[in-house]
Design a protein around this motif. Structure first.
Motif, short mmCIF file in Angstrom:
data_model
loop_
_atom_site.label_atom_id
_atom_site.label_comp_id
_atom_site.label_asym_id
_atom_site.label_seq_id
_atom_site.Cartn_x
_atom_site.Cartn_y
_atom_site.Cartn_z
N GLU A 1 0.76 -1.28 -0.04
CA GLU A 1 -0.02 0.02 0.14
C GLU A 1 0.90 1.08 0.13
O GLU A 1 0.36 2.19 -0.54
N SER A 2 1.98 1.12 0.58
CA SER A 2 3.15 2.30 0.67
C SER A 2 4.21 2.29 -0.02
O SER A 2 4.87 3.28 -0.07
N ALA A 3 4.51 1.42 -0.97
CA ALA A 3 5.76 1.17 -1.28
C ALA A 3 5.59 0.23 -2.62
O ALA A 3 4.73 -0.53 -2.82
N ALA A 4 6.78 0.51 -3.66
CA ALA A 4 6.52 -0.58 -4.60
C ALA A 4 8.01 -0.75 -5.07
O ALA A 4 8.87 0.07 -5.06
N GLY A 5 8.40 -1.80 -5.52
CA GLY A 5 9.71 -2.48 -5.65
C GLY A 5 9.85 -2.86 -7.10
O GLY A 5 8.92 -2.47 -7.90
N PHE A 6 11.13 -3.65 -7.37
CA PHE A 6 11.26 -3.94 -8.85
C PHE A 6 11.23 -5.34 -8.85
O PHE A 6 11.64 -5.96 -8.08
N LEU A 7 10.31 -5.78 -9.88
CA LEU A 7 10.18 -7.42 -9.95
C LEU A 7 11.00 -8.06 -10.82
O LEU A 7 11.31 -7.48 -11.98
N LEU A 8 11.55 -9.23 -10.53
CA LEU A 8 12.53 -10.11 -11.21
C LEU A 8 11.74 -11.30 -11.21
O LEU A 8 11.11 -12.03 -10.26
N ALA A 9 12.23 -12.31 -12.37
CA ALA A 9 11.55 -13.71 -12.51
C ALA A 9 12.46 -14.26 -13.52
O ALA A 9 12.93 -13.84 -14.39
N VAL A 10 12.86 -15.62 -12.84
CA VAL A 10 13.24 -16.76 -13.80
C VAL A 10 12.61 -17.86 -13.81
O VAL A 10 12.01 -18.31 -12.71
N ASN A 11 12.62 -18.58 -14.80
CA ASN A 11 12.06 -19.95 -15.14
C ASN A 11 12.75 -20.97 -15.85
O ASN A 11 13.77 -20.55 -16.39
N ALA A 12 12.03 -22.03 -16.48
CA ALA A 12 12.58 -22.82 -17.25
C ALA A 12 13.11 -22.13 -18.62
O ALA A 12 13.78 -22.52 -19.20
N SER A 13 12.13 -21.47 -19.11
CA SER A 13 12.15 -20.75 -20.56
C SER A 13 13.20 -19.46 -20.42
O SER A 13 13.70 -19.19 -21.46
N SER A 14 13.27 -18.96 -19.41
CA SER A 14 14.06 -17.71 -19.25
C SER A 14 14.74 -17.94 -17.90
O SER A 14 14.33 -17.40 -16.78
N ASN A 15 15.97 -18.51 -17.91
CA ASN A 15 16.60 -18.80 -16.53
C ASN A 15 17.58 -17.75 -16.06
O ASN A 15 18.36 -17.88 -15.10
N ILE A 16 17.96 -16.67 -16.73
CA ILE A 16 18.68 -15.63 -16.24
C ILE A 16 17.84 -14.28 -16.57
O ILE A 16 17.41 -14.15 -17.47
N THR A 17 18.03 -13.42 -15.31
CA THR A 17 17.32 -12.12 -15.47
C THR A 17 18.42 -11.09 -14.73
O THR A 17 19.37 -11.54 -13.93
N LYS A 18 18.43 -9.99 -15.19
CA LYS A 18 19.29 -8.73 -14.76
C LYS A 18 18.63 -7.53 -14.50
O LYS A 18 17.41 -7.25 -15.22
N LEU A 19 19.04 -6.80 -13.62
CA LEU A 19 18.31 -5.51 -13.26
C LEU A 19 19.37 -4.55 -12.84
O LEU A 19 20.47 -4.68 -12.25
N ARG A 20 19.40 -3.40 -13.58
CA ARG A 20 20.20 -2.35 -13.26
C ARG A 20 19.40 -0.82 -12.91
O ARG A 20 18.65 -0.58 -13.45
N ILE A 21 20.01 -0.43 -11.53
CA ILE A 21 19.20 0.82 -11.07
C ILE A 21 20.45 1.84 -11.13
O ILE A 21 21.50 1.73 -10.49
N PRO A 22 20.46 2.85 -12.02
CA PRO A 22 21.40 3.86 -12.10
C PRO A 22 21.30 5.10 -11.04
O PRO A 22 20.05 5.20 -10.52
N TYR A 23 22.27 5.26 -10.11
CA TYR A 23 21.93 6.32 -9.19
C TYR A 23 21.35 5.73 -8.23
O TYR A 23 20.03 6.20 -7.74
N PRO A 24 21.30 4.47 -7.18
CA PRO A 24 20.55 4.10 -6.51
C PRO A 24 20.43 5.16 -5.19
O PRO A 24 21.63 5.80 -4.65
N GLN A 25 19.27 4.83 -4.63
CA GLN A 25 19.35 5.49 -3.25
C GLN A 25 20.18 4.78 -2.29
O GLN A 25 20.21 3.38 -2.18
N THR A 26 20.84 5.45 -1.33
CA THR A 26 21.63 4.66 -0.34
C THR A 26 20.68 4.19 0.63
O THR A 26 19.58 4.66 0.89
N GLY A 27 21.38 3.44 1.67
CA GLY A 27 20.51 2.70 2.48
C GLY A 27 20.79 1.28 2.35
O GLY A 27 21.32 0.86 1.44
N THR A 28 19.67 0.45 2.81
CA THR A 28 19.70 -0.92 2.74
C THR A 28 18.59 -1.30 1.58
O THR A 28 17.61 -0.87 1.81
N TRP A 29 19.08 -2.11 0.74
CA TRP A 29 18.07 -2.58 -0.24
C TRP A 29 17.80 -4.07 0.02
O TRP A 29 18.84 -4.81 0.36
N TYR A 30 16.44 -4.76 -0.06
CA TYR A 30 16.16 -5.91 0.38
C TYR A 30 15.56 -6.70 -0.82
O TYR A 30 14.99 -6.30 -1.64
#
Length: 806
Positions: free
Chosen positions: A457-486
């Motif tokens: 309700e108050s936050a939105a993140g970035f979704l990644l997914a891997v499966n048998a048809s696509s077993n590799i995924t990548k995500l790049r965030i330019p200039y990320p906010q500092t702090g802890t990413w989960y």
């Protein structure tokens, strides 16, 4: 999370702060502090890439209710006001936590790259040489704020430094903040009796939410007016993370109930939450009991211990005191009544002013978080290693959560990369998909559902997914906010009803998380540059060969290979026009001048072969050495040609050649692109030539050079060709037409040398047999001096020079 309102250009910051002061006077005693920050004016550049923008770094204090940026832009030209400079709009971008990721040219971002949001405003000119704008942010997020400013993209004209007074556009941002002091602090688990006097509109509190908390509940009970309980509570609760909420603002991330409970699942960890209690439909004193309860995941069965509230919940030691006193000092834990159950079981306000409730635990929302090991290799080159990794087992019944900590300020100027690869041998033929949810501040958990979402309700993140048809995924965030990413990983199986938990299947994935300065090192057609603004470092790509975009991956305007090859050949082979001047110089016995032309031709060819922006590049030595030798050879060619035209004695000419070489080397080391590096030696050499020609003209009482053919067929064409070359170089050359305009420059300069180089001088010994021949009594017939500049009438080579003295 924040609301940005654009104000009129004529609104002054002091008037805005007065409005803020009167607006927030209902928040208790009106204890405000005003802080002022400014930055040094900087020259703005036309936008080509993020490397050409001017970045400004500010810090907004905590408990700030209003931030006002005063944006000042003015023009300068030659040290004075630039009233005649054209009006170019200035674009300014704002972002909290990290530099803004901008795309004013609407280019394509690299694949698997997410673009964090930012806000952009445009300043237009209201005065001939100055314009100002004021922009305010209500309840800004505390911490780092970044402003990026630039001018519109220009046509890419290559101007000669010092040729004319350049128009400069200077930008200076100023920040004025107004913050509250003395905000009452609530401790999680404690309920305290409070009141809102009739002359106040509201009461503001803040509570620190530690890490590993799955739920925050703000409760207001025993509400009454004039010490009489009523059926409903005449107040409204508002809550917001990191910044105080304001009255009557629906744009903020707040929730309202009346009466009298706020429930915030998945709160931001390690942040201050602000609670606003606002009266409505009441003109009497309002009495209530308020408290905050949390679901603490750090201790599943958290007992009530005898530690202080700060140490038990890992709260900062300097976060302040509650209600003007310290609970750890004045309220020993043994003396606090411990209650359990719902808030409705709290005692009335007349019994105990402070009541303690033990934190609860929710096993369904509390999953362990695995830390990562930080390994710093270089600036913006950091690897995060998972303990007992990098292969990770994702259980079927719960999520696997990992924490990546980015250092404040140090890590926000690079790119955060996340890679996940599914081990196919662990799937065992099941229709399994491993979802990953990357979020800043707190983890987001994915549930079994028809559609898996990485949001709350108050936050939105970035979704990644891997499966048998696509077993590799990548995500790049330019200039990320500092702090802890989960990063939360959950394995689910696809069914006809959606995604459900996979029984008895434990998927295994390979996880890689790291920081880099740029995306893929800017690729083949880009260069990753490390930039600095004051004490802040950041990296950006500078593209070439027509490529564009944040990672130099947009080839919509890229040069083809054939075009790159053509431009390289034109710039290199055009130097062959120096072959005729070399031949003429050798034939005329100007051997020193010929060696200078050969030096220029050689280094100019290989400099331009190394200076190409694309992949058709060939460097025989370091670029800086080639550039220095090319510039030195070009200036020396002009110098020796003009000195040769002066027809000086051999010893004087050699001294001038040596002095010229040393002086030009020093000037090029100081500034290789200055106008006077080319104009100064040329004018000095022309002055020497003019003095030598004037002396000969006065001595002989006739114009020197003496023949009109030399002027018409050699000097005038050579001067016109050289002037045309200088005009092309100074006024026509741009980045787009550089390869053929500069090639024409090479050919014109070499051609002018062939016309201007003087012919070979005949030795004086050829006339010596005639010097002592006597023709007639009383007279001596002598041979006149050879006309150095050539084309002398053969019939006039013998003349009477002096009277015989016999």
């Amino acid at each position: 999370m924040w609301h940005l309102e654009r104000l009129g250009f004529r609104s002054s910051p002091p008037q805005l702060l007065v409005l803020v002061y009167t607006y927030f006077c209902a928040l208790g005693d009106c204890l405000f502090v005003t802080d002022y920050f400014t930055r040094t004016p900087r020259k703005l550049n036309a936008f080509n890439s993020f490397a050409s923008v001017e970045l400004f770094h500010f810090h907004v204090p905590e408990d700030t209710v209003m931030a006002v940026w005063n944006l000042i832009t003015f023009k300068e030209q030659g040290g004075t006001f630039g009233d005649s400079c054209p009006d170019h709009n200035v674009t300014v971008y704002f972002r909290a936590g990290a530099p803004p990721v901008i795309n004013p040219l609407h280019t394509h971002f690299p694949r698997d790259t997410v673009v964090p949001g930012s806000f952009a405003v445009t300043l237009t000119w209201t005065l001939p040489n100055r314009t100002t704008g004021a922009f305010n942010v209500t309840s800004p997020l505390p911490g780092d704020w970044f402003l990026a400013a630039h001018l519109p993209k220009d046509e890419g004209k290559i101007s000669v430094k010092g040729l004319y007074e350049e128009c400069q556009y200077l930008f200076q941002p100023q920040l004025i903040v107004q913050r509250l002091i003395g905000i009452a602090v609530l401790y999680p688990g404690y309920f305290i009796d409070q009141m809102i006097p009739v002359h106040n509109r509201s009461a503001l509190y803040k509570v620190f939410i530690p890490s590993y908390v799955s739920r925050v509940k703000v409760q207001l009970v025993n509400c009454s007016t004039r010490n009489k309980s009523g059926d409903s509570c005449p107040v409204v609760l508002k809550i917001r993370a990191r910044a105080p909420p304001v009255h009557n603002s629906s744009a903020l991330d707040c929730r309202e109930w009346s009466p009298c409970e706020l429930d915030s699942p998945l709160p931001a960890w390690g942040q201050w939450y602000y609670v606003l209690v606002e009266r409505y439909l009441s003109d009497a004193d309002v009495y209530f009991r308020i408290g905050v309860r949390i679901t603490d995941c750090s201790k599943p069965n958290l007992p009530r211990d005898h530690a202080s509230p700060s140490s038990a919940l890992n709260m900062p030691q300097s976060f302040g005191m509650a209600m003007g006193f310290s609970l750890s000092e004045t309220l020993p834990m043994a003396d606090l009544p411990a209650l359990s159950g719902n808030a409705s079981r709290l005692r009335t306000a007349s019994e105990d002013p402070v009541v303690y409730l033990s934190p609860s635990s929710d096993p369904e929302m509390c999953w362990p978080v695995r830390p990562t090991l930080r390994n710093e290799l270089d600036t913006f080159s950091v690897h995060f290693y998972v303990f007992f990794g990098p292969n990770i087992s994702v259980p079927p019944d719960r999520a696997a959560v990992f924490a990546v900590n980015l250092m404040p300020v140090l890590d926000s100027g690079g790119v955060l990369n996340m890679e996940i690869k599914l081990n196919m041998s662990t799937v065992k033929g099941a229709n399994i998909t491993v979802f990953g949810c990357l979020n800043h501040g707190m983890p987001l958990f994915m549930r079994e559902n028809a559609s898996v979402k990485c949001e709350s309700e108050s936050a939105a993140g970035f979704l990644l997914a891997v499966n048998a048809s696509s077993n590799i995924t990548k995500l790049r965030i330019p200039y990320p906010q500092t702090g802890t990413w989960y990063l939360s990983l959950r394995s689910l199986c696809g069914t006809e009803h959606g995604f459900e938990a996979c029984p008895n299947v434990t998927a295994e994935v390979y996880l890689r998380s790291y920081l880099t300065p740029c995306i893929n090192d800017c690729g083949t057609y880009g260069q990753c540059k490390l930039l600095r603004t004051n004490n802040y470092l950041y990296a950006a790509c500078e593209c070439k060969a027509g490529w564009d975009g944040w990672g130099c991956t947009d080839n919509s305007g890229a040069y083809s290979y054939s075009f790159q090859l053509l431009s390289t050949l034109l710039l290199c082979l055009s130097n062959l026009m120096f072959v005729p001047p070399v031949f003429i110089a050798i034939r005329s016995l100007y051997l020193l001048e010929a060696s200078v032309y050969i030096f220029t031709m050689f280094f100019s060819t290989f400099y331009h072969a190394c200076d190409q922006p694309g992949i058709v590049v060939f460097c025989i030595m370091e670029y800086d050495v080639l550039q220095f030798c090319d510039f030195l050879g070009s200036l020396m060619s002009v110098w020796v040609t003009v000195i040769a035209m002066a027809r000086l004695k051999s010893i004087i000419k050699q001294v001038l050649y040596l002095l010229g070489a040393m002086s030009l080397s020093m000037a090029l080391q100081l500034d290789r692109h200055g106008l006077w590096n080319l104009l100064g030696p040329s004018l000095f050499a022309l002055g020497i030539m003019a003095v030598a020609w004037t002396v000969r003209t006065v001595r002989r009482r006739r114009c020197y050079p003496p023949t009109w053919k030399r002027w018409a067929f050699f000097l005038f064409p050579g001067a016109m060709i050289a002037t045309s070359a200088v005009a092309l170089y100074a006024f026509v050359e741009t980045e787009e037409n550089y390869f053929y305009i500069h090639s024409i420059w090479h050919m014109l300069i070499a051609g002018s040398v062939g016309f201007l180089l003087p012919p070979r001088a005949k030795p004086d010994a050829a006339a010596s047999p005639l010097k002592h021949r006597r023709r007639g009594c009383g007279y001596q017939l002598c041979v006149n001096e050879h006309e150095e500049m050539g084309l002398v009438d053969p019939a006039a080579i013998i003349s009477i020079n002096s009277i015989c003295t016999s």
